[in-house]
Motif scaffolding. Sequence first.
Motif, PDB file in Angstrom:
ATOM      1  N   THR A   1      31.686  40.031   3.476  1.00  0.00           N
ATOM      2  CA  THR A   1      31.676  39.287   2.215  1.00  0.00           C
ATOM      3  C   THR A   1      30.991  40.087   1.117  1.00  0.00           C
ATOM      4  O   THR A   1      31.466  40.154  -0.025  1.00  0.00           O
ATOM      5  CB  THR A   1      30.972  37.937   2.406  1.00  0.00           C
ATOM      6  N   ALA A   2      29.875  40.721   1.455  1.00  0.00           N
ATOM      7  CA  ALA A   2      29.109  41.463   0.450  1.00  0.00           C
ATOM      8  C   ALA A   2      29.906  42.615  -0.137  1.00  0.00           C
ATOM      9  O   ALA A   2      29.789  42.925  -1.332  1.00  0.00           O
ATOM     10  CB  ALA A   2      27.807  41.977   1.074  1.00  0.00           C
ATOM     11  N   VAL A   3      30.717  43.269   0.693  1.00  0.00           N
ATOM     12  CA  VAL A   3      31.531  44.363   0.166  1.00  0.00           C
ATOM     13  C   VAL A   3      32.480  43.842  -0.900  1.00  0.00           C
ATOM     14  O   VAL A   3      32.700  44.494  -1.933  1.00  0.00           O
ATOM     15  CB  VAL A   3      32.306  45.051   1.298  1.00  0.00           C
ATOM     16  N   LEU A   4      33.064  42.670  -0.690  1.00  0.00           N
ATOM     17  CA  LEU A   4      34.060  42.134  -1.614  1.00  0.00           C
ATOM     18  C   LEU A   4      33.428  41.491  -2.842  1.00  0.00           C
ATOM     19  O   LEU A   4      34.012  41.553  -3.940  1.00  0.00           O
ATOM     20  CB  LEU A   4      34.950  41.115  -0.901  1.00  0.00           C
TER      21      LEU A   4
ATOM     22  N   TYR B   1      34.577  37.576  -8.781  1.00  0.00           N
ATOM     23  CA  TYR B   1      34.541  38.901  -8.162  1.00  0.00           C
ATOM     24  C   TYR B   1      35.916  39.382  -7.729  1.00  0.00           C
ATOM     25  O   TYR B   1      36.026  40.375  -7.017  1.00  0.00           O
ATOM     26  CB  TYR B   1      33.599  38.884  -6.946  1.00  0.00           C
ATOM     27  N   ALA B   2      36.979  38.705  -8.163  1.00  0.00           N
ATOM     28  CA  ALA B   2      38.327  39.091  -7.728  1.00  0.00           C
ATOM     29  C   ALA B   2      38.647  40.527  -8.114  1.00  0.00           C
ATOM     30  O   ALA B   2      39.304  41.254  -7.355  1.00  0.00           O
ATOM     31  CB  ALA B   2      39.362  38.132  -8.328  1.00  0.00           C
ATOM     32  N   GLY B   3      38.203  40.966  -9.296  1.00  0.00           N
ATOM     33  CA  GLY B   3      38.473  42.335  -9.720  1.00  0.00           C
ATOM     34  C   GLY B   3      37.861  43.354  -8.785  1.00  0.00           C
ATOM     35  O   GLY B   3      38.510  44.322  -8.377  1.00  0.00           O
ATOM     36  N   ARG B   4      36.589  43.132  -8.412  1.00  0.00           N
ATOM     37  CA  ARG B   4      35.923  44.056  -7.483  1.00  0.00           C
ATOM     38  C   ARG B   4      36.620  44.016  -6.131  1.00  0.00           C
ATOM     39  O   ARG B   4      36.882  45.067  -5.517  1.00  0.00           O
ATOM     40  CB  ARG B   4      34.456  43.669  -7.322  1.00  0.00           C
ATOM     41  N   ALA B   5      36.901  42.841  -5.633  1.00  0.00           N
ATOM     42  CA  ALA B   5      37.486  42.719  -4.297  1.00  0.00           C
ATOM     43  C   ALA B   5      38.828  43.430  -4.214  1.00  0.00           C
ATOM     44  O   ALA B   5      39.077  44.212  -3.277  1.00  0.00           O
ATOM     45  CB  ALA B   5      37.634  41.241  -3.934  1.00  0.00           C
ATOM     46  N   LEU B   6      39.708  43.176  -5.172  1.00  0.00           N
ATOM     47  CA  LEU B   6      41.016  43.831  -5.131  1.00  0.00           C
ATOM     48  C   LEU B   6      40.887  45.337  -5.322  1.00  0.00           C
ATOM     49  O   LEU B   6      41.634  46.117  -4.719  1.00  0.00           O
ATOM     50  CB  LEU B   6      41.930  43.247  -6.203  1.00  0.00           C
ATOM     51  N   THR B   7      39.946  45.760  -6.159  1.00  0.00           N
ATOM     52  CA  THR B   7      39.761  47.194  -6.377  1.00  0.00           C
ATOM     53  C   THR B   7      39.303  47.886  -5.096  1.00  0.00           C
ATOM     54  O   THR B   7      39.800  48.967  -4.741  1.00  0.00           O
ATOM     55  CB  THR B   7      38.744  47.433  -7.505  1.00  0.00           C
ATOM     56  N   PHE B   8      38.363  47.287  -4.356  1.00  0.00           N
ATOM     57  CA  PHE B   8      37.897  47.878  -3.095  1.00  0.00           C
ATOM     58  C   PHE B   8      39.014  47.880  -2.053  1.00  0.00           C
ATOM     59  O   PHE B   8      39.204  48.871  -1.334  1.00  0.00           O
ATOM     60  CB  PHE B   8      36.675  47.112  -2.578  1.00  0.00           C
ATOM     61  N   LEU B   9      39.748  46.788  -1.948  1.00  0.00           N
ATOM     62  CA  LEU B   9      40.854  46.746  -0.993  1.00  0.00           C
ATOM     63  C   LEU B   9      41.910  47.784  -1.344  1.00  0.00           C
ATOM     64  O   LEU B   9      42.440  48.477  -0.461  1.00  0.00           O
ATOM     65  CB  LEU B   9      41.462  45.347  -0.963  1.00  0.00           C
ATOM     66  N   ALA B  10      42.216  47.914  -2.615  1.00  0.00           N
ATOM     67  CA  ALA B  10      43.226  48.886  -3.030  1.00  0.00           C
ATOM     68  C   ALA B  10      42.761  50.316  -2.783  1.00  0.00           C
ATOM     69  O   ALA B  10      43.541  51.174  -2.356  1.00  0.00           O
ATOM     70  CB  ALA B  10      43.563  48.687  -4.511  1.00  0.00           C
TER      71      ALA B  10
ATOM     72  N   ALA C   1      42.711  39.377 -11.829  1.00  0.00           N
ATOM     73  CA  ALA C   1      41.672  40.337 -11.463  1.00  0.00           C
ATOM     74  C   ALA C   1      41.414  41.353 -12.566  1.00  0.00           C
ATOM     75  O   ALA C   1      40.382  42.018 -12.562  1.00  0.00           O
ATOM     76  CB  ALA C   1      42.037  41.049 -10.161  1.00  0.00           C
ATOM     77  N   GLY C   2      42.352  41.531 -13.487  1.00  0.00           N
ATOM     78  CA  GLY C   2      42.115  42.407 -14.632  1.00  0.00           C
ATOM     79  C   GLY C   2      42.854  43.727 -14.575  1.00  0.00           C
ATOM     80  O   GLY C   2      43.474  44.089 -13.571  1.00  0.00           O
ATOM     81  N   GLY C   3      42.767  44.455 -15.682  1.00  0.00           N
ATOM     82  CA  GLY C   3      43.507  45.704 -15.822  1.00  0.00           C
ATOM     83  C   GLY C   3      43.097  46.767 -14.829  1.00  0.00           C
ATOM     84  O   GLY C   3      43.934  47.519 -14.335  1.00  0.00           O
ATOM     85  N   ALA C   4      41.791  46.881 -14.517  1.00  0.00           N
ATOM     86  CA  ALA C   4      41.346  47.902 -13.566  1.00  0.00           C
ATOM     87  C   ALA C   4      41.956  47.658 -12.193  1.00  0.00           C
ATOM     88  O   ALA C   4      42.372  48.603 -11.505  1.00  0.00           O
ATOM     89  CB  ALA C   4      39.823  47.912 -13.479  1.00  0.00           C
ATOM     90  N   ALA C   5      42.024  46.385 -11.762  1.00  0.00           N
ATOM     91  CA  ALA C   5      42.625  46.082 -10.467  1.00  0.00           C
ATOM     92  C   ALA C   5      44.116  46.385 -10.467  1.00  0.00           C
ATOM     93  O   ALA C   5      44.652  46.920  -9.487  1.00  0.00           O
ATOM     94  CB  ALA C   5      42.381  44.616 -10.116  1.00  0.00           C
TER      95      ALA C   5
END
Length: 992
Positions: A318-321, A414-423, A452-456
């Motif tokens: 969870t913390a990673v995401l 935190y959806a942007g961070r989560a999708l960025t890490f998964l990607a 999630a935003g443009g970065a994701a």
Amino acid sequence: MSRQVFHVESGYGYGVVGADLHVFADRGPVYLLAEYRSTALPAGRRVPPGQPSRLLNSRYEVVDFTGREHERAALAGWRDTDEELSVLWLHGPGGQGKSRLAAQVATESAAAGWKVVTATHGPGTLVPSPGSHDVRPGPGARGLLLIVDYADRWPLTHLTWLLGNKLLDLPLPTRVLLLARSASAWPAVRGALEGGERWAETRDLALEPVDEGREAMFRTARDCFAARYGLRDPGAVEPPGPLDGPEFGLVLALHMAALVAVDAYTRADDLTPPRDMAGLSAYLLHREAAHWRRRYENHREGLDHPTPPGELRRAVFTAVLTGATPHADGVAALGRLGFGTESAGRLLDDHRACYPPGEPGAVLEPLYPDRLAEDFLALTLPGHPVGGEPGEPWARDAVRGLLARDPAGAAPGYAGRALTFLAAAATPRRWPHVAGVLAELLGADPALAVDAGGAALGALAEVELAAPVLEAVAGTLPELGQLDLDAGIAPFAERLSTVRLAAARTPRERALVLQELGFRLARAGRREEALTASRRAVEELRQTADPGADPAGLAAALGQLAEQAGRTGRRAESVRAAREAVALHRRLTRADPVMYEPELAVSLSQLGQGLLRQRRGREALATMERAVGTFQRLAASEPSEYEPALAISLGNLGALLWSHRRWADGRQAVERAVDILRQRMARGPAGGGLGRALTVEESDLAALLSNLAVMRWSAGQRPQGVAAAEESARICRRAAEVNPAAFEPELARVLHDLSRFLPESGRWRDGLNAGDEAVTLYRRRLAQTAEDTTGPRPYEAELARSLRRSAWSRIHAGHEPAVARAAADEAIGYYRRLVGVRSSWFRDGLRDALKARQAAEDRAAGIPVEPAPRTWMAEEHWAVLLNQDEIWQDAQNNRYRLDSMSPAYCGNVARFVLRQADEIVHLLVEHLGIAPDALGLRQEERATVWLERQPLLVALRRRARGLDARPAHCHCGYPVQPDWHHEHCYPGIVVD
């Protein structure tokens, strides 16, 4: 002296001294500033042996800095330049050592007398300690260095707010170091800087893979890790294998190899260290899991750690995401995985004991470094090939639960961070099985990528997702674009177009793909690439066996080509494409007017704009009037569908009418267009099938306000004119902060107008600032265009004009003659090249720039310079006077009725005006932006002959002969009525 008062009811208080604080009303600070302080572990302190990965955290600076001599020298040279403000984008893949290099630069800079400040994006990550942070440089400071990590993950608007902070207004050399994994977001950020209120020099520096010195870097890391383990003979530890593979080009890979080698050696269990990155990550993560297990087992002996390792793994996952977050948010996140409030609190306590937060009050401190955290996600999710790590069956459900929408339909913050890490983990050369998790997630909720935003979105473009998933996400993209997302949509659109083109079977299908790509690239401000895509779309349709088989498709592609060519300065290409589109749409409209008449109107509008760019005003006017007439009729029956297009075409028509001296008609058309847009925006986003061709949003309102400002100023409505221009500048600035490449040109144009209006309103300094900003924008825009010796380069003429204006403004303000001379010299250089390319258009500009240089030299020598004319401006004086036959206004703004003036005085006035014929024509052509023929000036005709035909001169000559200024009848026989103009004689004539 600064004074801040904090009153915090509960929770967290934060403030800064010497800087702005941007705060969301419902989410806290947008970003947090703090003085840089080294977080290096003191020498000799050991890390718990069960968690060797903590030694890799760059914050602890366990490994002595070594290597990167070239980059260190480049960064030191950048810091020590003479620039007032400079921004550098330091980029490299995860694990390349960006944060560690930045920390080294920060330490060295602080030792050299620089004030070093860090910026963290919002609460919920690692936040500075509560309280007030004094970020002001002390006495004697050499400068300010601001370091921003994860800059590519900041929303562009938040980053531009940071870059507009008053912290950067210090009268000291100021440097901003932005750290990012790639350079994809840099053009947008650089453009925002170049379009912002302050000018900044910009640079970028790529961290290349480590090539030479890998063995030395490994040895340094090995020795440092060995010291933390208490190992006396680190030389006995050998590398786990050859270090010459491509994956060991990462600094992190070399450090991981050294750490694993030391850890395995000290454990003396005959374990052979793994030889590749996947194996190294698996080894370190296995050691983490063993640590969790030991803590749980020791619970029986009194250790306060009741959490089983399986549950703790869920918290780490969870913390990673989510990233580090406040306690309440941590409880809510674990609640998504089924933990109750009490059990979530206990789990957070045990997680915090294993992973102490960087700041008090935070929970869910993630694994570091990021690349190891990404590997943890991949190894926890089932489906990877690493033996002995089967993955957890709950992991996929955990991803879905953590990224599920709340009852109101909102995605987690935190959806942007989560999708960025998964990607990042799912890229093809790392963990392809994670792409399957993303596919499942986005297949169920494709709009999550947009939320999630443009970065994701940009990160997802690097993942090999199946075509149906890409199409599902594409279906949720804003049809007409969105400023906050456009920069991220563009790389996603490129990825999608590759898939679509491979599947397309016909030229029509390929053309549609290319048109969509061109639209998305244009929205992101990547105009040259958009033009290329639009050209390719037209070529696809022309290369069919029967090029005429799809006239509607070809017409649409040509319309887009006309628009993109016009935006990039290819005027002739734009007009050719628009003419062909009009011809095709006319043919189609004859067969099916309901279907194709709106498209014909769009094509006519595009053709009119192209003709106007070529200064073919009369053709443009006739074309645009036909387009407006069609839109007016269509909007009368379907206003929601056609009002946006009507507003834009009315605005274009108004500009054309103005250039043809139909002042009132032009102003009324633009005012009506502004009213339509204001009403549309008040009701919400515009829709409609014509949206792609004529997109309506604030930026269109800004363009209309810019034109209306000129018209009102020219009509003597100075305060209203300035107000419209300043509103236009505010809108353009907001749009340019988000998408500078797309909206800076309009900002520069309205700033140029303000540089003329404000001095005339007594605001000389504001006018100079506006003019300087316009020059900066045009100069930067010109620098980004390709050299073209065959014609004027985009923004070259605009830059020359703004430089001329800057020179004259300083000359008439009575100061900075050296700056005025430099501006005039630069303008002369551009004009000389432009005159060589197209003499008739730019000869007068060169002449005026030469006069400005002489005036600047006179001012510097103390020679008096004539004051700036207050009223002898095309749009303020001659534009009104020449087109009427009732009054005369002199240089002191005194007005006289012609019929009350004596014949002798009228004769003197007529001769006075005729002596200025050349200057008057130049002013009208220059400031109205039209060709001489649009004034009715015939080829090879002298300016005096043209001037004698104008109503004012006709009236003056009549009065000089003792006659009334206005005859009772027009020469064609019609009675002269109030507000009469000769053009009014003809509309009522009907010829059968």
